[in-house]
Design a protein around this motif. Structure first.
Motif, short mmCIF file in Angstrom:
data_model
loop_
_atom_site.label_atom_id
_atom_site.label_comp_id
_atom_site.label_asym_id
_atom_site.label_seq_id
_atom_site.Cartn_x
_atom_site.Cartn_y
_atom_site.Cartn_z
N THR A 180 30.83 40.58 -39.33
CA THR A 180 30.91 40.06 -40.69
C THR A 180 31.11 41.22 -41.66
OG1 THR A 180 29.87 38.55 -42.27
CG2 THR A 180 28.42 40.14 -41.20
N TRP A 231 32.74 39.20 -47.28
CA TRP A 231 32.77 37.79 -46.85
C TRP A 231 31.48 37.09 -47.27
CZ3 TRP A 231 30.39 33.80 -44.52
CH2 TRP A 231 31.17 32.70 -44.14
N ARG A 233 31.62 34.13 -50.03
CA ARG A 233 31.46 32.78 -49.48
C ARG A 233 30.10 32.16 -49.73
NH1 ARG A 233 35.40 30.68 -46.02
NH2 ARG A 233 37.23 32.02 -46.17
N CYS A 258 14.58 22.03 -46.65
CA CYS A 258 14.69 22.78 -47.91
C CYS A 258 14.14 22.00 -49.10
CB CYS A 258 16.14 23.16 -48.18
SG CYS A 258 16.84 24.14 -46.85
N ARG A 305 27.02 34.35 -36.52
CA ARG A 305 27.31 34.79 -37.89
C ARG A 305 27.41 33.63 -38.88
NH1 ARG A 305 33.72 36.58 -37.92
NH2 ARG A 305 34.57 34.53 -37.37
N ASN A 306 27.61 32.41 -38.34
CA ASN A 306 27.69 31.24 -39.23
C ASN A 306 26.37 30.94 -39.93
OD1 ASN A 306 30.44 30.07 -38.83
ND2 ASN A 306 29.75 30.19 -36.70
N MET A 323 24.13 24.20 -37.32
CA MET A 323 24.60 23.71 -38.62
C MET A 323 26.10 23.54 -38.62
SD MET A 323 24.10 25.60 -42.27
CE MET A 323 25.34 26.85 -41.97
N GLY A 338 28.42 23.83 -41.19
CA GLY A 338 28.41 24.34 -42.56
C GLY A 338 29.28 23.57 -43.53
N ASN A 339 30.53 23.31 -43.11
CA ASN A 339 31.47 22.63 -44.02
C ASN A 339 31.00 21.25 -44.42
OD1 ASN A 339 33.76 24.17 -44.69
ND2 ASN A 339 34.28 24.22 -42.52
N HIS A 389 18.01 24.26 -55.55
CA HIS A 389 17.81 24.93 -54.27
C HIS A 389 18.91 25.98 -54.10
CE1 HIS A 389 17.26 25.88 -50.19
NE2 HIS A 389 18.29 25.19 -49.74
N ALA A 438 21.04 27.55 -51.86
CA ALA A 438 21.61 27.54 -50.51
C ALA A 438 22.89 28.37 -50.45
CB ALA A 438 21.91 26.12 -50.06
N ASN A 439 23.71 28.24 -51.48
CA ASN A 439 25.01 28.92 -51.50
C ASN A 439 25.50 28.88 -52.95
OD1 ASN A 439 27.88 29.27 -51.52
ND2 ASN A 439 27.93 28.81 -49.33
N ARG A 470 28.34 28.85 -54.08
CA ARG A 470 29.47 27.92 -54.28
C ARG A 470 29.00 26.47 -54.35
NH1 ARG A 470 33.44 27.85 -50.35
NH2 ARG A 470 32.04 28.72 -48.81
N ASN A 474 18.99 31.93 -48.68
CA ASN A 474 18.44 30.57 -48.63
C ASN A 474 17.06 30.64 -47.97
OD1 ASN A 474 17.74 27.94 -48.10
ND2 ASN A 474 19.74 27.33 -47.29
N PHE A 506 17.92 20.07 -51.72
CA PHE A 506 18.65 19.31 -50.71
C PHE A 506 18.43 20.04 -49.39
CE2 PHE A 506 22.42 19.01 -48.05
CZ PHE A 506 22.66 17.64 -48.05
N1 COA Z 1 31.38 36.52 -41.62
C1 COA Z 1 32.70 36.47 -41.46
N2 COA Z 1 33.36 35.36 -41.14
C2 COA Z 1 32.61 34.23 -40.98
C3 COA Z 1 31.21 34.24 -41.12
C4 COA Z 1 30.60 35.43 -41.45
N3 COA Z 1 29.28 35.54 -41.63
N4 COA Z 1 30.76 32.99 -40.89
C5 COA Z 1 31.82 32.23 -40.62
N5 COA Z 1 32.96 32.99 -40.65
C6 COA Z 1 34.33 32.59 -40.40
C7 COA Z 1 34.42 31.35 -39.55
O1 COA Z 1 34.31 31.69 -38.17
C8 COA Z 1 35.81 30.87 -39.90
O2 COA Z 1 36.75 31.62 -39.17
P1 COA Z 1 38.06 30.91 -38.55
O3 COA Z 1 38.81 30.39 -39.73
O4 COA Z 1 38.70 32.02 -37.84
O5 COA Z 1 37.52 29.82 -37.67
C9 COA Z 1 35.96 31.25 -41.37
O6 COA Z 1 34.94 32.23 -41.62
C10 COA Z 1 35.77 30.10 -42.33
O7 COA Z 1 34.64 29.37 -41.90
P2 COA Z 1 34.11 28.15 -42.73
O8 COA Z 1 32.95 27.57 -42.00
O9 COA Z 1 35.24 27.24 -43.07
O10 COA Z 1 33.64 28.88 -44.07
P3 COA Z 1 33.05 28.25 -45.34
O11 COA Z 1 33.84 28.68 -46.50
O12 COA Z 1 32.76 26.79 -45.19
O13 COA Z 1 31.64 28.97 -45.44
C11 COA Z 1 29.34 28.51 -45.03
C12 COA Z 1 30.69 28.79 -44.41
C13 COA Z 1 28.33 28.33 -43.92
C14 COA Z 1 28.96 29.71 -45.89
C15 COA Z 1 29.44 27.25 -45.92
O14 COA Z 1 30.05 26.21 -45.22
C16 COA Z 1 28.10 26.79 -46.39
O15 COA Z 1 27.40 27.47 -47.10
N6 COA Z 1 27.70 25.55 -46.02
C17 COA Z 1 26.43 25.01 -46.41
C18 COA Z 1 25.35 25.63 -45.59
C19 COA Z 1 24.00 25.38 -46.18
O16 COA Z 1 23.84 25.53 -47.35
N7 COA Z 1 23.04 25.03 -45.34
C20 COA Z 1 21.72 24.81 -45.77
C21 COA Z 1 21.66 23.58 -46.60
S1 COA Z 1 20.09 23.39 -47.27
#
Ligand code: COA
Length: 322
Positions: A29, A33, A37, A113, A152-153, A212, A214-215, A249, A251-252, A254, A279, A309
């Protein structure tokens, strides 16, 4: 009519700080990023021997001091957490014993959360029913111990910490309205697979880690958090422009920005700690409240909306005059 009101706040963050640059050495990572993100720049993690109740005790001491009460005044304890020290005894009883709080109802509840919002709502109802007069409410998590450190997700998102408040009866609001909700149809989008009566064989292995999508979580979170805020304000007959602060909360960034856009709420009225805390699940809202009270942004008499949430999914809000 009797209301309940927050009389004091506190927080505790573990000493160890993990920056995005530290994470670059652990998984594939980059700081760029993670920052763009998620909005997270650093997060705190517990030491190996540190537990959720350890953090609760420290946050509670600060809130007790801030409220100017004695531990003997506390007659009800509720802790929102999904990372308890043990299955039982519950975290609240561990905190009660450590702080020397006299016998009283003490329990923890799991709403991921949203745990602190559920806990604060519970305190409000018991006070209004005349069954509690000084409630210690805590949201606390050791999420770093529920993470797959090769994923890393998820591993970049979460941090540890505890936030506490003391809630007391008041002739004036105080808490104006509370709304809780949940929809178990989303259980597979965000969960921890090991429990006390299922998947026991994976407890303590690498497979026991947060899972999770994520999307999908992102989309439902934005829609729900906007709806929750609208519901809270509409049911109190309060317009968005009257609100001094939204404490969502964390979380992100965005998710928070998209929620603000849906609501038509300017970002400068929203308290943000995501950059420093990540988070922290049930700890995020009470820690953000404590940060914003102590830095002078949230002041007595101001209108504040807390909302969260989380996994389940669960959600909820507390509208209050601080
Ligand atoms: N570093 C670099 N790349 C990463 C990464 C990291 N830490 N984590 C994911 N990626 C990559 C993915 O593998 C993907 O690569 P690919 O296109 O080659 O498959 C790319 O980044 C995009 O992934 P995506 O999941 O579409 O990114 P995103 O913009 O949706 O962001 C989260 C991912 C997890 C940050 C976002 O979906 C999120 O915050 N979701 C809500 C999670 C949350 O809040 N949970 C708790 C709720 S209380």
């Amino acid at each position: 009519m009797m209301f309940s009101r927050i009389a004091g706040t506190g927080r505790y963050l573990p000493e160890k700080v993990l920056t995005n640059f530290d994470l670059e050495k652990i998984v594939d990572t980059t700081d760029e990023w993670i920052r763009t993100r998620t909005g997270v720049e650093r997060r705190h993690h517990v030491a190996d021997d540190e537990t959720t109740s350890d953090m609760c005790v420290e946050a509670a001491k600060v809130a007790i001091d801030d409220a100017g009460i004695d531990v003997s005044d506390i007659d009800f304890i509720v802790v929102g957490t999904t990372s308890p020290d043990l299955i039982f005894p519950n975290v609240a009883t561990l905190v009660q014993h450590r702080l020397g709080i006299p016998p009283c109802p003490a329990f923890s509840l799991e709403a991921a959360c949203t745990g602190f919002i559920y806990a604060l709502t519970t305190a409000d109802k018991f006070i209004k029913a005349g069954e509690a007069t000084c409630v210690l409410v805590i949201g606390a998590e050791c999420i770093s111990k529920l993470i797959d450190w090769s994923d890393r997700n998820t591993c970049v998102l979460f941090g540890d910490g505890a936030g506490a408040v003391i809630v007391k009866p008041s002739d004036e609001p105080g808490i104006i309205g509370t709304h809780l909700g949940a929809d178990g149809q989303y259980k597979d989008l965000l969960y921890y697979p090991a429990g006390a009566s299922k998947n026991l064989e994976i407890a303590g292995t690498d497979d026991a880690a947060i899972i999770m999508q994520g999307n999908e979580v992102f989309k439902v979170a934005v829609k729900t958090l906007a709806n929750v805020a609208t519901q809270a304000l509409e049911s109190a007959g309060i317009g968005l422009s009257e609100l001094d602060w939204l404490i969502p909360h964390q979380a992100n960034i965005r998710i928070i920005q998209a929620t603000a856009k849906r609501l038509g709420m300017p970002m400068d009225k929203i308290i943000l700690t995501i950059q420093d805390h990540g988070n922290t699940s049930a700890a995020s809202v009470p820690m953000a409240l404590d940060v914003s009270v102590r830095d002078g942004r949230v002041q007595r008499g101001q209108l504040v909306l807390l909302e969260a949430f989380g996994g389940g999914f669960t959600w909820g809000s507390v509208l209050m005059r601080y």
